[in-house]
Design a protein around this motif. Structure first.
Motif, PDB file in Angstrom:
ATOM      1  N   SER A 174      -0.728   4.011   3.927  1.00 55.40           N
ATOM      2  CA  SER A 174      -1.575   2.942   4.433  1.00 55.40           C
ATOM      3  C   SER A 174      -1.082   1.585   3.995  1.00 55.40           C
ATOM      4  O   SER A 174      -1.220   0.592   4.711  1.00 55.40           O
ATOM      5  N   GLU A 175      -0.496   1.551   2.821  1.00 60.53           N
ATOM      6  CA  GLU A 175      -0.041   0.273   2.275  1.00 60.53           C
ATOM      7  C   GLU A 175       1.178  -0.262   3.018  1.00 60.53           C
ATOM      8  O   GLU A 175       1.461  -1.461   2.956  1.00 60.53           O
ATOM      9  N   THR A 176       1.907   0.618   3.728  1.00 57.72           N
ATOM     10  CA  THR A 176       3.065   0.131   4.487  1.00 57.72           C
ATOM     11  C   THR A 176       2.646  -0.890   5.524  1.00 57.72           C
ATOM     12  O   THR A 176       3.439  -1.712   5.957  1.00 57.72           O
ATOM     13  N   ASP A 177       1.385  -0.814   5.942  1.00 60.18           N
ATOM     14  CA  ASP A 177       0.829  -1.776   6.885  1.00 60.18           C
ATOM     15  C   ASP A 177       0.879  -3.195   6.323  1.00 60.18           C
ATOM     16  O   ASP A 177       1.383  -4.121   6.968  1.00 60.18           O
ATOM     17  N   THR A 178       0.374  -3.355   5.101  1.00 61.94           N
ATOM     18  CA  THR A 178       0.215  -4.696   4.558  1.00 61.94           C
ATOM     19  C   THR A 178       1.321  -5.089   3.601  1.00 61.94           C
ATOM     20  O   THR A 178       1.684  -6.254   3.519  1.00 61.94           O
ATOM     21  N   ASN A 179       1.843  -4.123   2.859  1.00 60.45           N
ATOM     22  CA  ASN A 179       2.784  -4.474   1.796  1.00 60.45           C
ATOM     23  C   ASN A 179       3.846  -3.387   1.670  1.00 60.45           C
ATOM     24  O   ASN A 179       3.762  -2.504   0.828  1.00 60.45           O
ATOM     25  N   LEU A 180       4.855  -3.472   2.531  1.00 59.21           N
ATOM     26  CA  LEU A 180       5.851  -2.398   2.591  1.00 59.21           C
ATOM     27  C   LEU A 180       6.629  -2.263   1.292  1.00 59.21           C
ATOM     28  O   LEU A 180       6.917  -1.164   0.837  1.00 59.21           O
ATOM     29  N   SER A 181       6.945  -3.387   0.649  1.00 62.10           N
ATOM     30  CA  SER A 181       7.781  -3.286  -0.547  1.00 62.10           C
ATOM     31  C   SER A 181       7.021  -2.638  -1.699  1.00 62.10           C
ATOM     32  O   SER A 181       7.602  -1.900  -2.494  1.00 62.10           O
ATOM     33  N   ALA A 182       5.694  -2.903  -1.758  1.00 61.09           N
ATOM     34  CA  ALA A 182       4.903  -2.247  -2.799  1.00 61.09           C
ATOM     35  C   ALA A 182       4.824  -0.746  -2.537  1.00 61.09           C
ATOM     36  O   ALA A 182       4.977   0.073  -3.453  1.00 61.09           O
ATOM     37  N   ALA A 183       4.616  -0.384  -1.254  1.00 59.99           N
ATOM     38  CA  ALA A 183       4.568   1.038  -0.899  1.00 59.99           C
ATOM     39  C   ALA A 183       5.888   1.700  -1.225  1.00 59.99           C
ATOM     40  O   ALA A 183       5.943   2.797  -1.778  1.00 59.99           O
ATOM     41  N   ASN A 184       6.962   1.009  -0.892  1.00 58.38           N
ATOM     42  CA  ASN A 184       8.318   1.474  -1.166  1.00 58.38           C
ATOM     43  C   ASN A 184       8.512   1.775  -2.647  1.00 58.38           C
ATOM     44  O   ASN A 184       8.939   2.866  -3.024  1.00 58.38           O
ATOM     45  N   SER A 185       8.145   0.830  -3.505  1.00 59.92           N
ATOM     46  CA  SER A 185       8.433   1.042  -4.924  1.00 59.92           C
ATOM     47  C   SER A 185       7.509   2.092  -5.525  1.00 59.92           C
ATOM     48  O   SER A 185       7.931   2.853  -6.398  1.00 59.92           O
ATOM     49  N   THR A 186       6.253   2.162  -5.041  1.00 58.61           N
ATOM     50  CA  THR A 186       5.352   3.198  -5.565  1.00 58.61           C
ATOM     51  C   THR A 186       5.868   4.578  -5.200  1.00 58.61           C
ATOM     52  O   THR A 186       5.936   5.478  -6.043  1.00 58.61           O
ATOM     53  N   PHE A 187       6.244   4.746  -3.930  1.00 58.16           N
ATOM     54  CA  PHE A 187       6.755   6.042  -3.488  1.00 58.16           C
ATOM     55  C   PHE A 187       7.995   6.413  -4.268  1.00 58.16           C
ATOM     56  O   PHE A 187       8.140   7.535  -4.752  1.00 58.16           O
ATOM     57  N   ASN A 188       8.899   5.445  -4.390  1.00 57.95           N
ATOM     58  CA  ASN A 188      10.161   5.679  -5.094  1.00 57.95           C
ATOM     59  C   ASN A 188       9.922   6.158  -6.526  1.00 57.95           C
ATOM     60  O   ASN A 188      10.506   7.149  -6.974  1.00 57.95           O
ATOM     61  N   MET A 189       9.012   5.476  -7.221  1.00 61.04           N
ATOM     62  CA  MET A 189       8.767   5.811  -8.618  1.00 61.04           C
ATOM     63  C   MET A 189       8.173   7.216  -8.747  1.00 61.04           C
ATOM     64  O   MET A 189       8.673   8.047  -9.500  1.00 61.04           O
ATOM     65  N   ILE A 190       7.112   7.482  -7.964  1.00 64.96           N
ATOM     66  CA  ILE A 190       6.403   8.753  -8.127  1.00 64.96           C
ATOM     67  C   ILE A 190       7.268   9.922  -7.656  1.00 64.96           C
ATOM     68  O   ILE A 190       7.371  10.950  -8.330  1.00 64.96           O
ATOM     69  N   PHE A 191       7.915   9.746  -6.507  1.00 65.08           N
ATOM     70  CA  PHE A 191       8.685  10.869  -5.948  1.00 65.08           C
ATOM     71  C   PHE A 191       9.863  11.229  -6.851  1.00 65.08           C
ATOM     72  O   PHE A 191      10.084  12.397  -7.168  1.00 65.08           O
ATOM     73  N   LEU A 192      10.599  10.211  -7.300  1.00 65.01           N
ATOM     74  CA  LEU A 192      11.752  10.495  -8.168  1.00 65.01           C
ATOM     75  C   LEU A 192      11.302  11.109  -9.482  1.00 65.01           C
ATOM     76  O   LEU A 192      11.973  11.965 -10.052  1.00 65.01           O
ATOM     77  N   ASN A 193      10.149  10.640  -9.958  1.00 67.29           N
ATOM     78  CA  ASN A 193       9.589  11.187 -11.173  1.00 67.29           C
ATOM     79  C   ASN A 193       9.302  12.679 -11.005  1.00 67.29           C
ATOM     80  O   ASN A 193       9.635  13.489 -11.880  1.00 67.29           O
ATOM     81  N   TYR A 194       8.736  13.050  -9.863  1.00 69.42           N
ATOM     82  CA  TYR A 194       8.397  14.449  -9.628  1.00 69.42           C
ATOM     83  C   TYR A 194       9.639  15.321  -9.459  1.00 69.42           C
ATOM     84  O   TYR A 194       9.698  16.425  -9.988  1.00 69.42           O
ATOM     85  N   VAL A 195      10.625  14.858  -8.686  1.00 68.42           N
ATOM     86  CA  VAL A 195      11.742  15.760  -8.399  1.00 68.42           C
ATOM     87  C   VAL A 195      12.816  15.758  -9.481  1.00 68.42           C
ATOM     88  O   VAL A 195      13.547  16.732  -9.613  1.00 68.42           O
ATOM     89  N   ASN A 196      12.923  14.684 -10.236  1.00 69.67           N
ATOM     90  CA  ASN A 196      14.046  14.597 -11.169  1.00 69.67           C
ATOM     91  C   ASN A 196      13.710  14.940 -12.613  1.00 69.67           C
ATOM     92  O   ASN A 196      14.617  15.183 -13.393  1.00 69.67           O
TER      93      ASN A 196
END
Lengths: 124, 187
Positions: free
Chosen positions: B77-99
């Motif tokens: 939902s945040e990609t609507d208003t703030n793509l870079s924030a959504a980008n960094s949140t996804f990046n942090m959480i996803f990499l944290n989970y898989v790595n």
């Protein structure tokens, strides 16, 4: 076969036995590398994660509709989304329908040409 | 004068050499050459890790009295208003989970994530599919051998009573089901 010596028959026979056992061991070794490969292949071919994922989103949308959080029109839009995206991105035909709303009864169908999955979901 | 001794030894020699040759052939054939397109076992594990990570991100966690929202729903939902924030949140959480691993060394997985949705600019029953960039930590350059993992996300009211307007101005109002697609690979 005149004059053929019949000494050392045990040695000849043990030679055969040992070489045959080598042969079977090699056969086992040859097959064992394929086992993990074929297992992984069949696991990848079976769309377990796809089915679980699409099933959960179907149930989620049906529950949202049944509890009045989204309207019938919004539910139909979501249903359209799921069917269109499944066909285009997952190459799978999916269909689902609410049979009863309280409790939620949902008929679920999934078919990707190889695997088909049918379920009637009843909410707990 | 031909001597007719030794036929048995000749036959035995021939048989033994055949068996040895065949055994050698089998043993050499058993050492499978692994090409990237053949690595089904590691593909299977990668696919499982990626699916599990996305599943964890899509588990409702922030609950109010009326509804529960998952992290992934918030990010999309945040990609609507703030793509870079959504980008960094996804990046942090996803990499944290898989790595993350239990030992000190972390794993070396990389990803590219997109959001795919049905584009209703042409009308409510349009079957046009569009997708836009969500996040990535490295560009896919054709050498890697990625697996694709996906997660369905329902966005919009009641959790997010705003419209979703992804970058590129594709208007998608209403609560909608979108597909988060992640290409995942290890190097």
């Amino acid at each position: 076969m005149a004059g053929l010596s019949d000494d050392a028959q045990w040695i000849v026979m043990m030679g055969f036995v040992v070489s045959l056992s080598f042969f079977f061991l090699a056969l086992l070794l040859n097959q064992s590398t394929v086992v993990g490969q074929t297992t992984a292949e069949s696991v990848l071919d079976f769309p377990k994660n796809d089915i679980r994922d699409v099933r959960s989103v179907m149930i989620q949308s049906a529950e949202l509709n049944a509890t009045g959080q989204i309207t019938g029109g919004q539910y139909a839009t979501i249903q359209n989304d799921i069917q269109t995206l499944s066909l285009s991105e997952k190459k799978a035909v999916v269909q689902y329908q609410i049979i009863n709303t309280n409790p939620v009864w949902l008929s679920i169908h999934y078919n990707n040409g190889v695997t088909s999955y049918n379920e009637t979901y009843v909410s707990p | 004068m031909v001597n007719d001794l030794g036929q048995l030894f000749t036959i035995e020699g021939v048989a033994a050499s055949m068996i040895m040759l065949f055994t050698t052939y089998l043993v050499l054939g058993a050492t499978t050459v692994y090409t990237p397109g053949d690595s089904h076992i590691s593909d299977m594990q990668l696919e499982q890790i990626g699916t599990d990570a996305l599943n964890m991100m899509n588990t409702p966690s922030n609950c109010t009295s009326t509804s529960c929202v998952s992290t992934l729903q918030q990010i999309v939902s945040e990609t609507d208003t703030n793509l870079s924030a959504a980008n960094s949140t996804f990046n942090m959480i996803f990499l944290n989970y898989v790595n993350n691993r239990t030992e000190s060394m972390s794993d070396n997985l990389h990803y590219e994530a997109n959001i795919t949705f049905r584009d209703t600019t042409d009308g409510p029953n349009s079957t046009t599919i569009s997708s836009y960039y969500l996040a990535s930590n490295r560009n896919l350059n054709g050498v890697e051998h990625p697996v694709r993992v996906t997660e369905w996300v329902i966005i919009g009211p009641p959790n997010f009573p705003g419209i979703i307007l992804p970058p590129g101005a594709h208007y998608i109002a209403q609560p909608r089901a979108v597909l988060v697609e992640v290409l995942l690979w290890r190097d």
